[in-house]
Design a protein around this motif. Structure first.
Motif, short mmCIF file in Angstrom:
data_model
loop_
_atom_site.label_atom_id
_atom_site.label_comp_id
_atom_site.label_asym_id
_atom_site.label_seq_id
_atom_site.Cartn_x
_atom_site.Cartn_y
_atom_site.Cartn_z
N ALA A 1 -7.94 -0.76 -3.56
CA ALA A 1 -9.31 -0.26 -3.68
C ALA A 1 -9.35 1.25 -3.90
O ALA A 1 -10.31 1.76 -4.48
CB ALA A 1 -10.10 -0.63 -2.43
N ASP A 2 -8.31 1.96 -3.48
CA ASP A 2 -8.30 3.42 -3.68
C ASP A 2 -8.13 3.79 -5.15
O ASP A 2 -8.32 4.94 -5.53
CB ASP A 2 -7.20 4.07 -2.84
CG ASP A 2 -5.82 3.53 -3.18
OD1 ASP A 2 -5.71 2.32 -3.48
OD2 ASP A 2 -4.86 4.31 -3.13
N GLN A 3 -7.81 2.80 -5.98
CA GLN A 3 -7.70 3.03 -7.42
C GLN A 3 -9.04 2.84 -8.15
O GLN A 3 -9.12 2.98 -9.36
CB GLN A 3 -6.65 2.09 -8.04
CG GLN A 3 -5.26 2.23 -7.45
CD GLN A 3 -4.73 3.65 -7.59
OE1 GLN A 3 -4.73 4.21 -8.69
NE2 GLN A 3 -4.28 4.23 -6.49
N GLY A 4 -10.06 2.51 -7.38
CA GLY A 4 -11.38 2.28 -7.96
C GLY A 4 -11.63 0.79 -8.18
O GLY A 4 -10.69 0.02 -8.38
N PHE A 5 -12.89 0.38 -8.09
CA PHE A 5 -13.23 -1.02 -8.31
C PHE A 5 -14.70 -1.16 -8.68
O PHE A 5 -15.51 -0.25 -8.48
CB PHE A 5 -12.93 -1.86 -7.06
CG PHE A 5 -13.74 -1.48 -5.84
CD1 PHE A 5 -14.97 -2.07 -5.58
CD2 PHE A 5 -13.27 -0.53 -4.94
CE1 PHE A 5 -15.71 -1.72 -4.46
CE2 PHE A 5 -14.01 -0.18 -3.82
CZ PHE A 5 -15.23 -0.77 -3.58
N GLY B 1 -8.55 1.08 13.83
CA GLY B 1 -7.48 2.00 14.23
C GLY B 1 -7.95 3.44 14.20
O GLY B 1 -9.14 3.73 14.04
N GLN B 2 -7.01 4.35 14.38
CA GLN B 2 -7.30 5.79 14.34
C GLN B 2 -6.44 6.43 13.27
O GLN B 2 -5.24 6.16 13.18
CB GLN B 2 -7.00 6.43 15.70
CG GLN B 2 -8.00 6.04 16.78
CD GLN B 2 -7.77 6.82 18.06
OE1 GLN B 2 -6.68 7.31 18.31
NE2 GLN B 2 -8.81 6.93 18.87
N ALA B 3 -7.07 7.25 12.47
CA ALA B 3 -6.34 7.93 11.39
C ALA B 3 -5.91 9.32 11.85
O ALA B 3 -6.69 10.03 12.46
CB ALA B 3 -7.22 8.03 10.16
N PRO B 4 -4.66 9.71 11.57
CA PRO B 4 -4.23 11.07 11.90
C PRO B 4 -4.94 12.08 11.00
O PRO B 4 -5.57 11.72 10.01
CB PRO B 4 -2.72 11.03 11.64
CG PRO B 4 -2.54 9.92 10.67
CD PRO B 4 -3.60 8.90 10.95
N ALA B 5 -4.83 13.33 11.34
CA ALA B 5 -5.46 14.40 10.57
C ALA B 5 -5.04 14.32 9.11
O ALA B 5 -3.87 14.10 8.79
CB ALA B 5 -5.08 15.76 11.16
N GLY B 6 -6.02 14.46 8.22
CA GLY B 6 -5.74 14.41 6.78
C GLY B 6 -5.80 13.03 6.18
O GLY B 6 -5.64 12.87 4.97
N TYR B 7 -6.02 12.01 7.03
CA TYR B 7 -6.08 10.63 6.55
C TYR B 7 -7.41 10.01 6.99
O TYR B 7 -8.12 10.52 7.86
CB TYR B 7 -4.92 9.80 7.11
CG TYR B 7 -3.59 10.19 6.52
CD1 TYR B 7 -3.07 9.50 5.44
CD2 TYR B 7 -2.87 11.26 7.04
CE1 TYR B 7 -1.83 9.87 4.89
CE2 TYR B 7 -1.66 11.64 6.49
CZ TYR B 7 -1.15 10.94 5.41
OH TYR B 7 0.05 11.31 4.86
N THR B 8 -7.76 8.89 6.36
CA THR B 8 -9.01 8.21 6.71
C THR B 8 -8.84 6.70 6.70
O THR B 8 -7.97 6.17 5.99
CB THR B 8 -10.15 8.60 5.74
OG1 THR B 8 -11.37 7.97 6.15
CG2 THR B 8 -9.84 8.16 4.31
N ALA C 1 -11.90 5.93 -8.41
CA ALA C 1 -10.55 6.11 -7.87
C ALA C 1 -10.53 7.32 -6.93
O ALA C 1 -11.29 8.27 -7.09
CB ALA C 1 -9.56 6.32 -9.02
N PHE C 2 -9.72 7.23 -5.92
CA PHE C 2 -9.55 8.33 -4.96
C PHE C 2 -9.22 9.61 -5.71
O PHE C 2 -8.34 9.65 -6.56
CB PHE C 2 -8.44 7.99 -3.96
CG PHE C 2 -8.07 9.12 -3.06
CD1 PHE C 2 -8.93 9.55 -2.07
CD2 PHE C 2 -6.85 9.78 -3.23
CE1 PHE C 2 -8.59 10.61 -1.24
CE2 PHE C 2 -6.49 10.83 -2.41
CZ PHE C 2 -7.37 11.26 -1.42
N ALA C 3 -9.95 10.69 -5.38
CA ALA C 3 -9.79 11.93 -6.13
C ALA C 3 -9.66 13.15 -5.23
O ALA C 3 -10.12 14.23 -5.56
CB ALA C 3 -10.96 12.11 -7.09
N GLY C 4 -9.02 12.98 -4.10
CA GLY C 4 -8.83 14.13 -3.21
C GLY C 4 -9.62 14.00 -1.93
O GLY C 4 -10.47 13.13 -1.78
N GLY C 5 -9.28 14.87 -0.98
CA GLY C 5 -9.90 14.77 0.33
C GLY C 5 -8.98 14.01 1.26
O GLY C 5 -7.77 13.92 1.04
N ALA C 6 -9.55 13.44 2.33
CA ALA C 6 -8.74 12.67 3.28
C ALA C 6 -8.11 11.47 2.56
O ALA C 6 -8.77 10.77 1.80
CB ALA C 6 -9.61 12.21 4.44
#
Length: 198
Positions: free
Chosen positions: A65-69, A98-105, A173-178
């Motif tokens: 899904a991070d590639q866009g849909f 769950g819990q995401a570490p810093a910089g992740y989501t 698609a994912f384009a930066g950020g967490a």
């Protein structure tokens, strides 16, 4: 409906004289000029539902899904007049536990696009982010909530067995950020309601 019928009886009683007269109350005129006006009024309330076996009922499994849909769910209305559709998102995005570490989501945002098609060719359409569709969201969205006479995206004309209505979910698609964390359990559920409108 109650009918009120007025009956008018006029009796002439013959006397011993050869001539006979009939008396009328002032303003009545003769029996042939009597006019009874009986107004009849009626109304029909709007009926609205999804066409049989054509409600928006789908399960979309999106890989990567991070590639866009983009996924569409078609439906068909059966509404004798104006109607409204409203949507609520349970999670406000595709969410994994769950819990995401810093910089992740563990939340993937996406958009919800509602299109309603009327029999006469009219179209109603609007787009909102899933995060604005939760019951607790303060973000504006024209079709968040439960459909009612005044809540939801409004189609101003009848739609009977007319194709072209859909709910589209999409994301770029994912384009930066967490960075989205790897998981096979990103989920959300959209609750869609339909009703007649003013």
């Amino acid at each position: 409906m109650h009918w009120l019928l007025a009956g008018l009886s006029i009796c002439a009683i013959a006397g011993t004289a050869e001539a006979q007269t009939t008396a009328f109350a002032a303003g009545q005129g003769s029996p042939n000029n009597i006019v009874l006006a009986i107004p009849v009024t009626a109304s029909i309330g709007g009926s609205c539902g999804f066409e049989t076996n054509a409600a928006p009922n789908a399960v979309h499994a999106v890989a990567d899904a991070d590639q866009g849909f983009l996924r569409d769910t078609a439906f068909t209305l059966n509404c004798s007049g104006p109607s409204r559709i409203a949507v609520v998102s349970q999670n406000g995005g595709l969410v994994a536990a769950g819990q995401a570490p810093a910089g992740y989501t563990l939340t993937l945002p996406y958009s919800v696009d509602v299109t309603m098609a009327a029999t006469n060719g009219d179209i109603a359409s609007a787009v909102c982010l899933a995060e604005s569709l939760t019951t607790a969201s303060a973000a504006p969205c024209s079709f968040r909530g439960t459909a009612s006479l005044t809540t939801g995206l409004r189609l101003g004309s009848a739609s009977v067995a007319q194709g072209g209505s859909r709910i589209r979910v999409s994301a770029p698609a994912f384009a930066g950020g967490a960075v989205p964390m790897a998981s096979t359990a990103y989920t959300d559920t959209l609750i869609v309601t339909l009703g007649a409108s003013l």
